[in-house]
Design an enzyme around this catalytic site. Structure first.
Site, PDB file in Angstrom:
ATOM      1  CG  HIS A  86      -0.309  -0.198   2.505  1.00  0.00           C
ATOM      2  ND1 HIS A  86       0.059   0.868   3.280  1.00  0.00           N
ATOM      3  CD2 HIS A  86       0.072  -1.308   3.177  1.00  0.00           C
ATOM      4  CE1 HIS A  86       0.631   0.429   4.401  1.00  0.00           C
ATOM      5  NE2 HIS A  86       0.656  -0.892   4.346  1.00  0.00           N
ATOM      6  CB  ALA A  87      -0.019   4.838   0.157  1.00  0.00           C
TER       7      ALA A  87
END
Length: 85
Positions: A15-16
């Site tokens: 994820h980010a």
């Protein structure tokens, strides 16, 4: 050229936050770095490309490193994945 596979263990996948850390890490090397999932590849130095792969928990990715510092980059990236994902 150096290449290794890694299975993502993080329950949130790539994820980010870890993608941002990965881009920061890959940016410190001169070598070209590709992240591949199934038949899609992305530049390991570009967060949007990495995020577009949609890497989730238990997905296997292939990391390919090619360039003048490929040995060092491959070793450090293996450690990065082991410690962060």
């Amino acid at each position: 050229m150096k290449q290794f596979n890694y299975t993502i263990k993080d329950e949130l996948g790539l994820h980010a936050r870890p993608a941002g850390l990965l881009v920061k890490k890959t940016g410190s090397f001169k070598s070209n770095i590709q992240i591949t999932k199934n038949d899609k590849s992305a530049d390991g130095k570009r967060i949007l490309g990495i995020m577009s792969l949609g890497i989730k928990q238990n997905d296997e990715i292939t990391v390919t490193v090619e360039g003048e510092d490929e040995n060092e980059a491959a070793l450090e990236l293996k450690e990065f994945f082991k410690n962060n994902l």
